[in-house]
Scaffold this motif. Sequence first.
Motif, short mmCIF file in Angstrom:
data_model
loop_
_atom_site.label_atom_id
_atom_site.label_comp_id
_atom_site.label_asym_id
_atom_site.label_seq_id
_atom_site.Cartn_x
_atom_site.Cartn_y
_atom_site.Cartn_z
N PRO A 213 29.12 0.43 -2.32
CA PRO A 213 28.06 1.36 -3.13
C PRO A 213 28.15 1.38 -4.58
CG PRO A 213 30.20 2.34 -2.29
CD PRO A 213 30.23 0.98 -1.87
N VAL A 214 27.22 1.97 -5.22
CA VAL A 214 27.27 1.96 -6.65
C VAL A 214 27.98 3.41 -6.98
CG1 VAL A 214 25.78 2.50 -8.45
CG2 VAL A 214 25.12 0.72 -7.03
N THR A 215 28.87 3.38 -8.05
CA THR A 215 29.46 4.30 -8.30
C THR A 215 29.16 5.00 -9.61
OG1 THR A 215 31.43 3.56 -7.17
CG2 THR A 215 31.81 5.39 -8.77
N THR A 216 28.73 6.24 -9.88
CA THR A 216 28.29 6.82 -11.27
C THR A 216 29.15 7.98 -11.39
OG1 THR A 216 26.18 6.42 -10.54
CG2 THR A 216 26.46 7.51 -12.59
N ILE A 217 29.79 8.23 -12.54
CA ILE A 217 30.78 9.19 -13.01
C ILE A 217 30.05 10.00 -14.20
CG2 ILE A 217 33.30 9.60 -13.90
CD1 ILE A 217 34.03 7.09 -12.71
N LEU A 218 30.12 11.33 -14.18
CA LEU A 218 29.43 12.08 -15.11
C LEU A 218 30.44 13.21 -15.51
CD1 LEU A 218 26.08 12.73 -13.64
CD2 LEU A 218 26.56 12.19 -15.93
N ALA A 219 30.56 13.55 -16.63
CA ALA A 219 31.57 14.45 -16.96
C ALA A 219 31.02 15.57 -18.06
CB ALA A 219 32.62 13.96 -17.96
N SER A 220 31.37 16.80 -17.67
CA SER A 220 31.02 17.82 -18.63
C SER A 220 32.36 18.61 -18.97
CB SER A 220 29.96 18.72 -18.44
OG SER A 220 30.19 19.32 -17.18
N ALA A 221 32.50 19.87 -19.66
CA ALA A 221 33.87 20.31 -20.09
C ALA A 221 34.37 20.69 -18.65
CB ALA A 221 33.40 21.57 -20.86
N ASP A 223 34.80 19.48 -16.08
CA ASP A 223 34.18 19.15 -14.79
C ASP A 223 33.65 17.82 -14.67
OD1 ASP A 223 33.06 19.91 -12.18
OD2 ASP A 223 31.13 20.58 -13.01
N ILE A 224 33.93 17.07 -13.60
CA ILE A 224 33.37 15.65 -13.49
C ILE A 224 33.01 15.37 -12.05
CG2 ILE A 224 34.37 13.14 -13.24
CD1 ILE A 224 36.80 14.18 -14.76
N GLN A 225 31.77 14.65 -12.06
CA GLN A 225 30.99 14.57 -10.85
C GLN A 225 31.05 12.93 -10.53
OE1 GLN A 225 26.88 16.05 -10.93
NE2 GLN A 225 27.77 18.08 -11.84
N ILE A 226 31.30 12.62 -9.25
CA ILE A 226 31.13 11.26 -9.04
C ILE A 226 30.39 11.03 -7.64
CG2 ILE A 226 32.95 9.46 -7.83
CD1 ILE A 226 35.42 10.99 -9.02
N HIS A 227 29.31 10.15 -8.12
CA HIS A 227 28.41 9.88 -7.09
C HIS A 227 28.67 8.26 -6.59
CE1 HIS A 227 25.24 12.93 -8.04
NE2 HIS A 227 26.22 12.89 -9.17
N LEU A 228 28.55 8.26 -5.25
CA LEU A 228 28.80 6.89 -4.46
C LEU A 228 27.46 6.85 -3.71
CD1 LEU A 228 32.20 7.05 -2.92
CD2 LEU A 228 31.77 5.94 -5.22
N ARG A 229 26.62 5.60 -3.97
CA ARG A 229 25.48 5.54 -3.07
C ARG A 229 25.51 4.20 -2.42
NH1 ARG A 229 22.66 7.09 -7.38
NH2 ARG A 229 21.52 5.02 -7.70
N ALA A 230 25.82 4.03 -1.11
CA ALA A 230 25.59 2.59 -0.55
C ALA A 230 24.12 2.34 -0.02
CB ALA A 230 26.46 2.85 0.56
N ARG A 231 23.60 1.15 -0.15
CA ARG A 231 22.30 0.83 0.38
C ARG A 231 22.49 -0.34 1.47
NH1 ARG A 231 17.40 0.42 -3.48
NH2 ARG A 231 18.51 -0.88 -4.73
N CYS A 232 22.14 -0.33 2.48
CA CYS A 232 22.33 -1.27 3.60
C CYS A 232 21.42 -1.47 4.64
CB CYS A 232 23.92 -0.99 4.38
SG CYS A 232 25.08 -0.99 3.37
N ASP A 233 21.33 -2.53 5.33
CA ASP A 233 20.14 -2.67 6.48
C ASP A 233 20.48 -1.62 7.42
OD1 ASP A 233 19.21 -4.44 4.90
OD2 ASP A 233 20.19 -6.23 5.98
#
Lengths: 418, 418
Positions: A213-221, A223-233
């Motif tokens: 998966p692709v990992t994206t990390i987003l932070a604000s005061a 608070d942190i958000q972590i997104h994992l997105r996997a793409r498969c057949d």
Amino acid sequence: MNAVDAFPNAEIIAVGSEMLTPSKVDTNSLWLTESLNALGVEVVRKTIVGDDRERLVETIRAAFGPGKIILLTGGLGPTEDDVTRDAAAAALGRTLVFSDDILTWLRERFARFGREMAVINERQAYVIEGAEILMNERGTAPGQWIDHEQMHIALLPGPPNELKPMFARDIVPRLEARLRKTFIRALFYRVAGMGESDLDQLIAPVYTKYTNPVTTILASAGDIQIHLRARCDSPEEADALLHEVGRKIEALLGDRIYSRDGSPLEVIVGRMLRDRQATVAVAESCTGGMLGQRITSVPGSSDYFAGGFLAYTYAMKTALLGVDPEMLAKHTAVSDPVARAMADGARERTGATYAISVTGVAGPDGGTEETPVGTTFIGLAGPNGTDARRFRLVGDRARNRTFAVQTALDLLRRRMIF
Amino acid sequence: MNAVDAFPNAEIIAVGSEMLTPSKVDTNSLWLTESLNALGVEVVRKTIVGDDRERLVETIRAAFGPGKIILLTGGLGPTEDDVTRDAAAAALGRTLVFSDDILTWLRERFARFGREMAVINERQAYVIEGAEILMNERGTAPGQWIDHEQMHIALLPGPPNELKPMFARDIVPRLEARLRKTFIRALFYRVAGMGESDLDQLIAPVYTKYTNPVTTILASAGDIQIHLRARCDSPEEADALLHEVGRKIEALLGDRIYSRDGSPLEVIVGRMLRDRQATVAVAESCTGGMLGQRITSVPGSSDYFAGGFLAYTYAMKTALLGVDPEMLAKHTAVSDPVARAMADGARERTGATYAISVTGVAGPDGGTEETPVGTTFIGLAGPNGTDARRFRLVGDRARNRTFAVQTALDLLRRRMIF
């Protein structure tokens, strides 16, 4: 260079000078992104360009690439300003041809509404050589679809009420027919109680090993958000990949993960309070109501919000919460004992299960050598006693207040876990 | 080919894969557009691109052109994902050099806050060869400014609270020094107590007569901003034009204009309270702390904020504010007498000069036939007595709360005028 590029990807180009003003948000592209994501297509670039033919030609050409899906919105109207047809034809090296079918349809459409068709509307009857025409049931601008070399290009009207039905009816089936079936699965964590760089240092050794998966990390005061997105057949493959990476991340972060469904902290804390048939009160100094506001932003929070006190001054800390004036004189308001006394006072006066207090120097003024700007004490009183913690926040006034509120909610959450 | 191109023009490139999700709006580019417009610079294209080095290099190169101003936001963090420094250097054909000055500054910054600097933060010490370094007072990502051939390129941090002060302090003066001298003068009104369409109907007959000054109207819940911007060859000419149009608008709006310097309502009300050596207390039900939070968002508000009560339930309205339980049973909490009693209770208990109460049905649930969702009473107690007003708000929960707070502050302002 990037694993994602092996999958179909799209660019969205919105056309119109009015989209470049300070107050205009391109909401079409948000809706299109969601629709494309649902088809397994990633949006890799979004551009907004004014009614300038040359710049639009250049923007379209920059989006070219094997397998690319290029969606243009807007600029299909009848006026001189509407340059999308012309620019797209130029970018593709094709000519514009006049469509008698469209002209007939336009004339009928105007007649049906008992209106005279203006001559300039004839401009809307020009289509790119070889394009499929997409009829517009809500307006006078037909859309166009072109398969060009290995790319797919659509010209769509700008008004959302014209764009959305056309996309659903004409674009979705065309894309489905042309795309290899892929399945996207996502995991979403929200984390409190640590900074972005500390978090990244902790989990980067895990997620950097995977391009899917692709990992994206987003932070604000606070608070942190972590997104994992996997793409498969297959969905099974995607789930297995997510599980593999998610398990490792969860092991590292433990109970610092407070949400797995995207819910913000105030919703999670509210749910926990309701499950436990518990209530919470607040005693706020430097946050001045922000903590209560966060808790009560959730519909139905009256089930568990017992009330609160905005005790900004020494006098009010004593009058509203019963904090001993001698304690205030000795320790100052920004201190461990006062934070505890505020929490205790709020809990007693409201009869709540828990009470949280916040007292700090939010800035920019008011700092001293012993309690510099950013020093904040958060007190928590509950059935198992009262304690307080000291924090040193490093932002401006607004950020310090936001961070203090997030931290206060997180302390209550942790208290309820154990 | 376009008149606009005779004036200096800019492109804004926002970097970050998280900006390409269906829910993310690039608000930075709206703010930057406004700021650039104020300098007489037109924005001709905005692009959002993910954390993909090659695509970013290509996007930056596509923006090149004589006289171009190119602003990049985001992607300056310490992680592998942060590709802006690297991509901008590649697009310009320059190398990245390690700056010992930045490293020292970063180390000092971390030390000052008693934190250990993570090794990955050293990545933030790389700058493009020949760039001017723009220090970041709110974060760890320094900005960069490069004059390259005839272009001007800035790398700016993504978080708005870091971007905005850096733009104001470092970018505005650099742009002013490089742009052809035209003189821009602006007038700025903030208006409370009326809706956007009512306001527009009232003043459109005036402002639509002028293309210079340009008039922009921006509305959010209960708050309208009117910007007039005149651009002329001399400041005197611009001032004269502004004066001519502004005078007519002021005559129509009267005391609904609460601010002429951009200050928000909480600042204006705070100033009025301080001038009168008066204080204010709050008694909040449906807003749950939002009113106190607005008042105390202003540094130094402890001079005039006497404290407050978050009385969300019937029991708390009685316990904290002394509202008669029989009155609550008879009239319900969302009523004129309870709004008055809450204001009176808060005023008595805090000894404040004024007390404001808010009680309403913010939604989505809780409405009845007599008091549907959106019904809100605002009470105001002061030296000349107590009254309450009923409002019917028509937004969602968040908007209704915001609108109620704005209206409450405006009622206090009007009370103090007379």
